[in-house]
Write an enzyme that holds these catalytic residues in place. Structure first.
Site, PDB file in Angstrom:
ATOM      1  CB  CYS A  13       8.169   4.821  -0.903  1.00 44.25           C
ATOM      2  SG  CYS A  13       7.443   3.581   0.182  1.00 44.25           S
ATOM      3  CG  HIS A  74       0.127  -2.415   4.677  1.00 49.41           C
ATOM      4  ND1 HIS A  74       1.324  -2.806   4.148  1.00 49.41           N
ATOM      5  CD2 HIS A  74      -0.422  -3.505   5.218  1.00 49.41           C
ATOM      6  CE1 HIS A  74       1.476  -4.086   4.351  1.00 49.41           C
ATOM      7  NE2 HIS A  74       0.442  -4.539   5.006  1.00 49.41           N
ATOM      8  CB  CYS A  96       3.793   4.686   5.786  1.00 47.16           C
ATOM      9  SG  CYS A  96       4.280   6.130   4.840  1.00 47.16           S
ATOM     10  CG  HIS A 124      -4.783  -3.102   0.474  1.00 54.82           C
ATOM     11  ND1 HIS A 124      -4.126  -2.380   1.443  1.00 54.82           N
ATOM     12  CD2 HIS A 124      -3.837  -3.491  -0.412  1.00 54.82           C
ATOM     13  CE1 HIS A 124      -2.840  -2.313   1.140  1.00 54.82           C
ATOM     14  NE2 HIS A 124      -2.637  -2.991   0.017  1.00 54.82           N
ATOM     15  CD  GLU A 126      -3.244   2.690   2.577  1.00 59.83           C
ATOM     16  OE1 GLU A 126      -2.231   2.326   1.959  1.00 59.83           O
ATOM     17  OE2 GLU A 126      -3.887   3.721   2.305  1.00 59.83           O
ATOM     18  CB  THR A 161      -1.248   5.625   0.379  1.00 54.64           C
ATOM     19  OG1 THR A 161      -1.061   4.224   0.589  1.00 54.64           O
ATOM     20  CG2 THR A 161      -1.533   6.316   1.693  1.00 54.64           C
ATOM     21  CB  CYS A 189       1.522   7.956  -1.040  1.00 56.28           C
ATOM     22  SG  CYS A 189       3.266   8.031  -0.907  1.00 56.28           S
ATOM     23  CB  SER A 217       3.121  -4.967  -4.040  1.00 61.51           C
ATOM     24  OG  SER A 217       3.224  -3.592  -4.319  1.00 61.51           O
ATOM     25  CG  ASN A 219       3.242   0.187  -4.572  1.00 58.94           C
ATOM     26  OD1 ASN A 219       4.201   0.234  -5.321  1.00 58.94           O
ATOM     27  ND2 ASN A 219       3.328  -0.358  -3.367  1.00 58.94           N
TER      28      ASN A 219
END
Ligand code: SF4
Length: 281
Positions: A13, A74, A96, A124, A126, A161, A189, A217, A219
């Site tokens: 991304c 993150h 980001c 996590h 983030e 996100t 996101c 990860s 995502n």
């Protein structure tokens, strides 16, 4: 001969491309040691590649004192960032911009008197980096947890996100019974939701799905869950060396998707390895 299809939205991304660009430029300059604060992105193979170029991950700003330090995509807790700026010769912020929007939304809601709820995965990085922006914020990872949030007059919601839209909807539904006002700032996101929609579409047509990305990860793991819900023959791999020819027996359509921290080169390596295994078109 099976057909191999890549999801219409898959792979690295904007935030990851930006972070990789920053770290590669810093490494190319050869102006002293370069470190990342924790793994730059959740992709062990990319992180190993950076280490081979001399860019290592440190666990605290103190370990990078006097050097160049990159803050990961993150996010970083404000206290750690302040120490980094004090101790390091140079700090490059690879956070980001979409992650920064989560921080700003949490701050705004907190300032306006909302009990902030962060929908996401406790622990996590983030989510951990978001919490200090809204003191007293509660992390909620399921509708069941949302149903246990203490009653409050005003609840404000922000979202990790990479969370699933369905999770956000479930949590908000459960919160409606816990507050007079529930305000939602949807910080999922677009890259994540686009990847998820494309994975869902492809998985509903594929006989076998291969999902590429770090097992750490968030995502990528979501993509594997979404794919598996449509296509039981879903396999999550970090690289082409994990593929097994038996996965593809009798398949007419093989789908490939990849997490937001998976560079195009890794997708291509997996695609061509599958092609060699099955003789696909
Ligand atoms: S998935 Fe979205 S929020 Fe996360 S790094 Fe990529 S662009 Fe940024």
């Amino acid at each position: 001969m099976p057909e191999i299809r890549i999801a219409s939205e898959a792979g690295a991304c904007y935030g990851v491309e930006r972070a990789l660009g920053l770290v590669e430029a810093a490494a190319d300059e050869r102006a002293g040691a370069v470190h990342t604060l924790g793994p730059l992105i959740h992709n062990p193979r990319v992180v190993a590649g950076l280490a081979a170029r001399g860019v290592d991950a440190v666990s605290s700003p103190e370990e990078a004192a006097g050097d160049t330090l990159l803050l990961r995509t993150h996010g970083t807790v404000p206290d750690e960032e302040a120490r980094a700026r004090e101790l390091c010769a140079r700090v490059l912020d690879a956070t980001c911009p979409f992650v920064k929007k989560v921080h700003q939304a949490a701050e705004r809601l907190s300032r306006e008197g909302y009990q902030v709820v962060v929908v996401g995965e406790a622990g996590h990085p983030e989510v951990e980096a978001t919490l200090p922006h809204a003191p007293g914020a509660i992390v909620v990872g399921s509708a069941e947890e949302a149903a246990r949030v203490p009653h409050a007059r005003k609840v404000g919601v922000v979202v990790q996100t990479t969370a699933r839209r369905a999770l956000l909807a479930e949590v908000v539904g459960a919160l409606l019974g816990r507050a007079e006002e529930v305000r939602v700032i949807n910080t999922i996101c677009e890259a994540t939701s686009g990847h998820q929609a494309a994975a869902d579409e492809l998985a509903s047509e594929a006989d076998v799905m291969v999902v590429i990305g770090g097992r750490n990860s968030a995502n990528t793991t979501r993509l594997a869950e979404i794919s598996a819900a449509r296509c039981p023959r879903t396999h999550h791999v970090e690289g082409d060396d994990e593929l097994d020819a038996s996965w593809f027996e009798g398949a007419g359509v093989i789908g490939i998707t990849a997490g937001a921290s998976t560079p195009a080169s890794q997708i291509e390596a997996v695609r061509s390895a599958i092609e060699r295994l099955v003789g696909g078109r």
